[in-house]
Write a protein that holds these residues in place. Structure first.
Motif, mmCIF file in Angstrom:
data_model
loop_
_atom_site.group_PDB
_atom_site.id
_atom_site.type_symbol
_atom_site.label_atom_id
_atom_site.label_comp_id
_atom_site.label_asym_id
_atom_site.label_seq_id
_atom_site.Cartn_x
_atom_site.Cartn_y
_atom_site.Cartn_z
ATOM 1 N N LEU A 65 59.845 20.388 -63.484
ATOM 2 C CA LEU A 65 58.873 21.412 -63.883
ATOM 3 C C LEU A 65 59.484 22.805 -63.791
ATOM 4 O O LEU A 65 59.255 23.660 -64.647
ATOM 5 N N ARG A 66 60.280 23.012 -62.751
ATOM 6 C CA ARG A 66 60.938 24.315 -62.595
ATOM 7 C C ARG A 66 61.926 24.547 -63.734
ATOM 8 O O ARG A 66 61.953 25.617 -64.343
ATOM 9 N N ASP A 67 62.728 23.540 -64.048
ATOM 10 C CA ASP A 67 63.715 23.680 -65.124
ATOM 11 C C ASP A 67 63.043 23.942 -66.469
ATOM 12 O O ASP A 67 63.586 24.630 -67.326
ATOM 13 N N ALA A 68 61.871 23.332 -66.630
ATOM 14 C CA ALA A 68 61.142 23.506 -67.893
ATOM 15 C C ALA A 68 60.308 24.784 -67.881
ATOM 16 O O ALA A 68 59.624 25.077 -68.860
ATOM 17 N N GLN A 69 60.385 25.532 -66.774
ATOM 18 C CA GLN A 69 59.592 26.762 -66.603
ATOM 19 C C GLN A 69 58.120 26.490 -66.880
ATOM 20 O O GLN A 69 57.445 27.281 -67.558
ATOM 21 N N SER A 70 57.667 25.365 -66.370
ATOM 22 C CA SER A 70 56.276 24.970 -66.596
ATOM 23 C C SER A 70 55.335 25.815 -65.747
ATOM 24 O O SER A 70 55.663 26.210 -64.629
ATOM 25 N N ASP A 71 54.162 26.079 -66.301
ATOM 26 C CA ASP A 71 53.166 26.817 -65.517
ATOM 27 C C ASP A 71 52.184 25.855 -64.844
ATOM 28 O O ASP A 71 51.129 26.278 -64.355
ATOM 29 N N VAL A 72 52.536 24.580 -64.815
ATOM 30 C CA VAL A 72 51.665 23.592 -64.177
ATOM 31 C C VAL A 72 51.593 23.821 -62.667
ATOM 32 O O VAL A 72 50.580 23.558 -62.036
ATOM 33 N N VAL A 73 52.689 24.342 -62.123
ATOM 34 C CA VAL A 73 52.716 24.529 -60.677
ATOM 35 C C VAL A 73 52.917 26.003 -60.339
ATOM 36 O O VAL A 73 53.699 26.703 -60.984
ATOM 37 N N ASN A 74 52.164 26.461 -59.349
ATOM 38 C CA ASN A 74 52.322 27.819 -58.835
ATOM 39 C C ASN A 74 53.273 27.740 -57.638
ATOM 40 O O ASN A 74 52.890 27.326 -56.544
ATOM 41 N N LEU A 75 54.525 28.120 -57.869
ATOM 42 C CA LEU A 75 55.554 27.902 -56.848
ATOM 43 C C LEU A 75 55.292 28.681 -55.572
ATOM 44 O O LEU A 75 55.566 28.203 -54.472
ATOM 45 N N GLU A 76 54.762 29.887 -55.701
ATOM 46 C CA GLU A 76 54.546 30.692 -54.498
ATOM 47 C C GLU A 76 53.469 30.059 -53.613
ATOM 48 O O GLU A 76 53.654 29.916 -52.404
ATOM 49 N N ASP A 77 52.354 29.685 -54.246
ATOM 50 C CA ASP A 77 51.295 29.035 -53.471
ATOM 51 C C ASP A 77 51.782 27.715 -52.877
ATOM 52 O O ASP A 77 51.460 27.364 -51.743
ATOM 53 N N LEU A 78 52.548 27.003 -53.679
ATOM 54 C CA LEU A 78 53.049 25.701 -53.225
ATOM 55 C C LEU A 78 53.992 25.875 -52.034
ATOM 56 O O LEU A 78 53.913 25.136 -51.045
ATOM 57 N N SER A 79 54.876 26.873 -52.114
ATOM 58 C CA SER A 79 55.810 27.074 -51.001
ATOM 59 C C SER A 79 55.068 27.472 -49.738
ATOM 60 O O SER A 79 55.425 27.056 -48.634
ATOM 61 N N ASN A 80 54.015 28.273 -49.890
ATOM 62 C CA ASN A 80 53.201 28.618 -48.712
ATOM 63 C C ASN A 80 52.584 27.382 -48.084
ATOM 64 O O ASN A 80 52.612 27.183 -46.869
ATOM 65 N N ASP A 81 52.023 26.539 -48.947
ATOM 66 C CA ASP A 81 51.362 25.337 -48.447
ATOM 67 C C ASP A 81 52.339 24.408 -47.749
ATOM 68 O O ASP A 81 52.064 23.881 -46.664
ATOM 69 N N TRP A 82 53.474 24.195 -48.379
ATOM 70 C CA TRP A 82 54.441 23.264 -47.802
ATOM 71 C C TRP A 82 55.123 23.855 -46.575
ATOM 72 O O TRP A 82 55.527 23.123 -45.677
ATOM 73 N N PHE A 83 55.253 25.164 -46.544
ATOM 74 C CA PHE A 83 55.803 25.772 -45.340
ATOM 75 C C PHE A 83 54.831 25.584 -44.177
ATOM 76 O O PHE A 83 55.239 25.315 -43.053
ATOM 77 N N ASP A 84 53.546 25.706 -44.462
ATOM 78 C CA ASP A 84 52.539 25.427 -43.436
ATOM 79 C C ASP A 84 52.657 23.994 -42.932
ATOM 80 O O ASP A 84 52.538 23.724 -41.733
ATOM 81 N N LEU A 85 52.878 23.089 -43.879
ATOM 82 C CA LEU A 85 53.037 21.685 -43.492
ATOM 83 C C LEU A 85 54.229 21.509 -42.571
ATOM 84 O O LEU A 85 54.175 20.793 -41.577
#
Lengths: 171, 257
Positions: A65-85
């Motif tokens: 998804l990152r390579d395709a520059q997809s907007d399906v995922v919000n990387l900043e929000d995702l990194s926050n969530d996974w960092f919390d995990l």
């Protein structure tokens, strides 16, 4: 216990545009499967014996998804969530050689990560080496540094797969 | 007897029966006769194989082969037999044992995947493959004609999910390495071939829970691995680095034929 939504930045309902000549079917598959698979990361962390397939798949999908520059995922929000995990995770593997697959999300903004640090059984601190442009992640437990990992900022945002050993060391 | 018969080429009469439009799927797959049904699957497989061999020979050696219209007609005919057979729960329900139910259901699904153009190889790591757009040749006999997409609908999805669920409940090595992956492949391959099927799949309430079971809760690592591999293949980039496997383009190219 109801699971919190984990598909940050993704619509709750994925509706297909079935009009002729619409978006590529494989991209639709990614859009459909990403929230479904990424939601399982939280569950997979409690199932270390069964987690490798989910975490590996999630890693590959996010990279695609990152390579395709997809907007399906919000990387900043995702990194926050996974960092919390990551911060909230307590290793429970006690047998030597028993590894637990672990996902770690990074953010292009180091301040964002530092802000997320809080007291936890496993303490993580992040520092940026300005001269080299790289980050160093330190893992602390009971006031003692038990792990250290460096990675280049040029690779951000992306996910590092790490394996946290029973001793607490990061490899 | 059945194990012996399927080692031989399919009976000529059985092959001729397939071409007869007056023969229904119930004539081919009689209720309560699982071994006749399994033999019909064997005959249909031979039928498709011989058609594909003719196509390949005509392309490489310039031999006289089937016309595009004939090839499309063969695919539609095979689809008109196999899809109703899968969709009719009585075909498998009237088998005496659950093992035979799974065997017949899996045989039908495996043939269906072959008809859709997926490669169904002996079960091994990495054997399940989706066709990428780069290997899609217009008018190929292995492609699904656009008119065949009408067979792929919500009720078929329901049956494929039911067959998958039955295969998942079986505690046999074949279930983990063959039956379950083929069922899952048939569902994802159908999504590639039909917008209506894909919409039904995405909207189906049982699908998220199913994939949680297949990817995380399933105790057999073979099932978890094959599920992840299929999702990775259908969502991931092509080997040529051209980006996503373009199933939509494959479908469109077939429609042009």
């Amino acid at each position: 216990m109801p699971l919190p939504p984990f598909h940050v930045g993704v619509p709750n309902t994925f509706l297909l545009d079935s009009s002729p000549g619409s978006a590529d079917a494989a991209a639709k598959f990614c859009g459909f499967f990403w929230p479904l698979v990424s939601r399982l990361v939280r569950l997979a962390m409690a199932r270390p014996n069964n987690s490798a397939e989910v975490l590996d798949l999630c890693f590959d999908m996010l990279r695609t998804l990152r390579d395709a520059q997809s907007d399906v995922v919000n990387l900043e929000d995702l990194s926050n969530d996974w960092f919390d995990l990551l911060l909230g995770y307590t290793t429970f593997e006690v047998r030597p050689g028993c590894f637990n697959h672990f996902l770690f999300a990074t953010s292009p903004n180091p301040a964002l990560l530092v802000r997320r640090i809080r007291p936890s059984p496993t303490m993580l601190t992040l520092s940026r080496l300005a001269s080299s442009g790289s980050y160093t992640l330190l893992c602390w437990r009971a006031g003692r540094q038990v792990g250290r990992m460096s990675f280049r900022s040029g690779l951000c945002p992306f996910i590092l797969r790490t394996r946290m050993a029973g001793t607490g060391s990061l490899t | 007897m059945y194990d012996f018969l399927v080692k031989l080429p399919a009976d000529e009469k059985a092959l001729e029966t397939i071409d007869d439009p007056s023969v229904s799927y119930l004539d081919m797959f009689p209720l309560g006769q699982p071994f006749k049904c399994l033999y019909a699957v064997h005959a249909l497989r031979d039928y498709l194989k011989s058609r594909r061999s003719k196509t390949a020979a005509s392309e490489t050696d310039g031999q006289e082969g089937d016309t595009d219209e004939r090839r499309v007609a063969f695919s539609i005919r095979a689809m008109s037999l196999i899809v109703p057979a899968i969709s009719d729960p009585q075909i498998t329900a009237q088998c005496r044992s659950p093992e035979l139910q799974i065997e017949l259901g899996s045989a039908l699904v495996e043939l269906f995947v072959s008809l859709l153009g997926g490669q169904v190889n002996p079960p091994s790591k990495g054997a399940l493959m989706f066709r990428s757009s780069s290997s899609c040749r217009p008018c190929s006999d292995q492609e699904l004609p656009a008119s065949a997409a009408r067979f792929l609908d919500g009720p078929l999805l329901e049956r494929l999910l039911a067959i998958l669920s039955l295969a998942l409940s079986a505690d046999t090595p074949e279930s983990a390495t063959k039956h379950v992956p083929h069922c899952l492949q048939s569902i994802l391959q159908s999504c590639c071939a039909s917008d209506a099927f894909m919409s039904a799949f995405c909207a189906h309430p049982a699908v998220p829970r199913l994939f949680e079971e297949l990817l995380l809760n399933e105790r057999r690592v073979e099932v978890r691995e094959s599920t992840a591999r299929l999702i990775r293949q259908i969502c991931g980039p092509t080997e040529e680095g051209e980006g996503y496997v373009n199933c939509a383009s494959a479908t469109i190219s077939c429609r042009r034929s």
